[in-house]
Design an enzyme around this catalytic site. Structure first.
Site, PDB file in Angstrom:
ATOM      1  N   THR A 105       0.846  -1.202   0.000  1.00 58.59           N
ATOM      2  CA  THR A 105       0.000   0.000   0.000  1.00 58.59           C
ATOM      3  C   THR A 105       0.882   1.253   0.000  1.00 58.59           C
ATOM      4  OG1 THR A 105      -1.533  -1.268   1.359  1.00 58.59           O
ATOM      5  CG2 THR A 105      -1.935   1.096   1.202  1.00 58.59           C
ATOM      6  N   TRP A 106       1.913   1.221   0.822  1.00 59.63           N
ATOM      7  CA  TRP A 106       2.841   2.349   0.921  1.00 59.63           C
ATOM      8  C   TRP A 106       3.561   2.562  -0.410  1.00 59.63           C
ATOM      9  CZ3 TRP A 106       7.599   2.314   4.767  1.00 59.63           C
ATOM     10  CH2 TRP A 106       8.075   3.621   4.909  1.00 59.63           C
ATOM     11  N   HIS A 124       1.519  -9.848  -6.729  1.00 52.88           N
ATOM     12  CA  HIS A 124       2.217 -10.645  -5.712  1.00 52.88           C
ATOM     13  C   HIS A 124       2.849 -11.894  -6.349  1.00 52.88           C
ATOM     14  CE1 HIS A 124       0.826  -8.127  -2.521  1.00 52.88           C
ATOM     15  NE2 HIS A 124      -0.413  -8.551  -2.493  1.00 52.88           N
ATOM     16  N   ARG A 131      10.109  -7.415   3.446  1.00 51.55           N
ATOM     17  CA  ARG A 131      10.102  -7.015   4.854  1.00 51.55           C
ATOM     18  C   ARG A 131      10.606  -8.180   5.683  1.00 51.55           C
ATOM     19  NH1 ARG A 131       4.279  -5.322   7.604  1.00 51.55           N
ATOM     20  NH2 ARG A 131       5.183  -4.175   9.357  1.00 51.55           N
ATOM     21  N   TYR A 185      11.230  -2.663   3.523  1.00 43.91           N
ATOM     22  CA  TYR A 185      10.304  -1.876   4.343  1.00 43.91           C
ATOM     23  C   TYR A 185      11.035  -1.179   5.495  1.00 43.91           C
ATOM     24  CZ  TYR A 185       6.039  -1.106   7.187  1.00 43.91           C
ATOM     25  OH  TYR A 185       5.017  -0.566   7.936  1.00 43.91           O
TER      26      TYR A 185
END
Ligand code: PAP
Length: 336
Positions: free
Chosen positions: A89-90, A149, A172, A235
């Site tokens: 989302t970021w 994805h 992440r 991340y």
């Protein structure tokens, strides 16, 4: 492959605003049902194992359709790739705000990200193609921005070996990814899912987009082999220095911040607009989404590193770290 829209290079258009009058729904996705039912399944998590990765069952027809019919352009396509819950989302917000900053200055009160969730600005390819609406991408002017994805080895060659297409990957710490994924699954579909069961499966490679180490390694190796077409972001590093990462992203996308933009605070404005606090507190990000069957606020939980410590015992953390470390050995990549 090229089409007339390539000639008019403007900026990415928010997907929800794009006209799609010419789009034709592809009903052939229904033909995949037989092939899907033959794939190994994990009914508890509603996953299927497709080409070596555990993916949500509802994505499988989308992946098959992308592999068969995604139509790339000669240049200007940007694919944001990630395992789920690693900052998609970021990254959608940052990439959109960065690429579209000439048309939509980041500090402008009418910026699209103030009225649209990042997922409504940048389409999720698996869901789009699974619904038979891949042709809606044709309506977008170049440069197009989209996300997936899909693991690297399952991307169609027209994405993975296309010198005119750029891939931005974000990953992440797998421990935080799993905690975030567990919360998401509990909120959206399975309130009774126990963390320990979920954790056990993930250690065996069974989680959405798992085995996670394979997903990360595929893009890591691709970024080493082809740094001009695959950018590998993390991340935690973005949390540590979002401004430097926004600059890196803009350079990679071929639209670096100019000295004048630096002086006027454009980088900081992009970062502020896309920050967790800013996005989480917007009305639009507490509301229903057009692109997903759940509310937007499920995409904004804590937005920090290290929450795994609130869910895993030190022993669980050591075990997962050791598995991941072993799988990544020799690659030059580490989450330690
Ligand atoms: P997706 O892959 O399903 O689209 P994704 O956006 O990757 O989901 O994951 C959501 C995570 O990103 C959440 O992490 P958490 O559960 O550990 O809190 C969410 O809080 C975090 N997130 C969303 N937006 C931002 C942002 N602007 N800055 C930092 N983290 C964010």
């Amino acid at each position: 492959m090229a089409n007339a829209k390539e000639a008019v290079a403007v900026s990415p258009v928010p997907f929800a605003d794009a006209g799609d009058a010419d789009a034709v729904q592809d009903h052939r996705v229904k033909e995949y049902a037989g092939a899907i039912s033959a794939l190994p399944s994990n009914p508890k998590l509603r996953l299927r194992c497709y080409q070596g990765t555990w993916v949500r069952e509802r994505w499988v027809p989308g992946i098959m359709a992308i592999q068969r019919s995604f139509t790339p352009r000669r240049s200007g396509d940007v694919v944001l790739a990630s395992p789920p819950k690693c900052g998609t989302t970021w990254l959608k917000a940052l990439a959109f705000a960065t690429m579209a900053r000439d048309a939509y200055p980041p500090a402008h009160p009418d910026h699209p990200l103030l009225r649209l969730n990042p997922h409504d600005c940048v389409p999720f390819m698996e869901d789009l193609f699974a619904a038979g609406w891949g042709s809606k991408l044709e309506a977008l002017p170049s440069p197009r921005l989209m996300n997936t994805h899909i693991q690297y080895s399952a991307l169609p060659a027209c994405i993975s070996t296309n010198p005119g297409l750029k891939i931005v990957y974000i990953c992440r710490d797998p421990k935080d990814m799993l905690v975030s994924m567990w919360h998401f699954i509990r909120k959206t579909s399975q309130p009774d899912l126990s963390f320990s069961d979920f954790f056990e499966g993930a250690c065996d490679g069974v989680c959405v987009s798992g085995p996670i180490w394979d997903h990360v390694l595929g893009y890591w190796n691709a970024s080493k082999a082809s740094p001009e077409t695959v950018l590998f972001l993390r991340y935690e590093e973005m949390l540590r220095d979002p401004v430097a990462n926004a600059r890196k992203l803009a350079r990679f996308l071929g639209h670096p911040f100019s000295a004048a933009e630096e002086d006027s605070g454009a980088v900081t404005n992009v970062v502020k607009l896309c920050s967790f606090e800013k996005l989480k507190n917007l009305d639009v990000n507490r509301a229903a989404l057009s692109s997903f069957p759940f509310r937007s606020d499920v995409f904004f939980r804590r937005g920090e590193a290290g929450d795994w410590a609130n869910h895993m015992t030190p022993e669980m953390a050591r075990r997962l770290d050791a598995i991941v470390q072993e799988k990544l050995r020799g690659s030059g990549l580490s989450f330690a």
